[in-house]
Scaffold this active site. Sequence first.
Site, PDB file in Angstrom:
ATOM      1  N   CYS A   1      -4.869   2.696  -3.593  1.00 39.67           N
ATOM      2  CA  CYS A   1      -3.667   3.218  -2.908  1.00 39.67           C
ATOM      3  C   CYS A   1      -2.503   2.240  -3.020  1.00 39.67           C
ATOM      4  O   CYS A   1      -1.723   2.059  -2.059  1.00 39.67           O
ATOM      5  CB  CYS A   1      -3.935   3.529  -1.442  1.00 39.67           C
ATOM      6  SG  CYS A   1      -5.344   4.582  -1.181  1.00 39.67           S
TER       7      CYS A   1
ATOM      8  N   HIS B   1       0.873  -1.181   0.000  1.00 44.31           N
ATOM      9  CA  HIS B   1       0.000   0.000   0.000  1.00 44.31           C
ATOM     10  C   HIS B   1       0.914   1.235   0.000  1.00 44.31           C
ATOM     11  O   HIS B   1       2.047   1.167   0.489  1.00 44.31           O
ATOM     12  CB  HIS B   1      -0.826  -0.068   1.286  1.00 44.31           C
ATOM     13  CG  HIS B   1      -1.915   0.937   1.409  1.00 44.31           C
ATOM     14  ND1 HIS B   1      -1.686   2.239   1.784  1.00 44.31           N
ATOM     15  CD2 HIS B   1      -3.252   0.829   1.234  1.00 44.31           C
ATOM     16  CE1 HIS B   1      -2.845   2.886   1.839  1.00 44.31           C
ATOM     17  NE2 HIS B   1      -3.813   2.056   1.490  1.00 44.31           N
TER      18      HIS B   1
HETATM   19  N1  ALA Z   1      -6.350   1.074   2.558  1.00 43.96           N
HETATM   20  C1  ALA Z   1      -7.755   0.988   2.344  1.00 43.96           C
HETATM   21  C2  ALA Z   1      -8.087   0.157   1.138  1.00 43.96           C
HETATM   22  O1  ALA Z   1      -7.323  -0.647   0.722  1.00 43.96           O
HETATM   23  C3  ALA Z   1      -8.408   2.296   2.342  1.00 43.96           C
HETATM   24  O2  ALA Z   1      -9.163   0.292   0.597  1.00 43.96           O
END
Ligand code: ALA
Length: 412
Positions: free
Chosen positions: A369, A126
């Site tokens: 993200c 992420h």
């Molecule tokens: N990190 C969160 C997602 O993967 C917001 O949706």
Amino acid sequence: MATTTLSKIETIREDFPELKRQFHGKPVVFLDSGASSLKPLPVIRALTDFYSYHYANVHRGIYQLSEEATDLYEGARTRTAKFIGAPSERGLIFTRGTTESLNLLAYSLGDTLGPGDEVVGTIMEHHSNQVPWQLLGKRRRTVLKHVGVTDEGVLEMGDYDKLVTDRTKIVTVTHVSNVLGTINPIKEISKIAHDHGAVCIVDGAQSTPHMPVDVKALGCDFFAFSGHKMCGPTGIGGLWGREELLEKMEPFLGGGDMIREVHLQESQWNELPYKFEAGTPNIAGAIGLGAAVDYLNHVGMEWVARHDEELIAYGMKRLHEQKGVRLLGPTDPKKHAGMLSFWLDYAHPHDIAQLMDSEAVCVRAGHHCAMPVNERFGVPATTRASVYLYNTEADLDAMVRAIDKVRRLFVR
Ligand code: ALA
């Protein structure tokens, strides 16, 4: 699924008032818990009860209300620490969530690194486990390297042998990918890090809600997670770290509560975990997280993990029956947690999500993200359905019916 399991889900669903809502005359089908989970009544009640009857600041007052608030706040810490298998609550710092936990590490631990020291991440992280290390590189001239991902959506484990060297100081990895759903072999990765004298950081944002977590068994040094994805309130999460490492690190934020003594030119820090909790904390959030932990313990995390796996297996089967669907991530549901990200040949994820919304089906569309992993698979975005303890096979059927509607609109 057995009748007993169904009745358990029905009982669970009764605890989530939002599931009673309807849109366009249809009951809501919530398949976006990977972004944030719904909240059960015991968590909502814990918040209103605290604000109504026990509210005061913590660690400061010597009057009864403040002591009650402190006991509730610290009680939540003890239960949350136990929930992730932490050896003691001293190593559990309350933060705003995974992003803040990882940024804390990139500053407090990262700033002990110097030019040429290396951080090894992966391309499936992420952005909250990419960008803080890029910022560290700008501050300290550290080098950031990335383990690749196979076509199946699992880590190229052989890359660790090439990338982790005696220059590596930090190995950082997500426990579960928020796009691919891949469950990573943390124990093995921790061992590789330790064999080279590096520390291992785990982003547990997408694993903690879905499976029993034991940081001791994982063998990692730091573990970050968010409350809002595991039935808790927003703005609260945690960072667990080995105490001997946290003791050596400088604080991330300065202010009240994190000090023992302050003089005009220098200060001494408070003991763990308060050294890393500057200012009035999110007291209600922590208490709500404690209630979420109690709720998940009551349901049973083994049950949650099994239910998740059954839904993922069912969702995979249903999606594979559709034409033009490309599903990302491991094909074995045992290696795949929480989410199904897919690409439809005939429509953009944003159009798909919008059409699904007209059927009251809530999914997330976009890069989630995690742009580098989308790039790896040659897609600008995906549609992501993420499941949790309150979802049923009927929810996934509703999603598939919505996909069918999308196909009829876009394919002529
Ligand atoms: N990190 C969160 C997602 O993967 C917001 O949706």
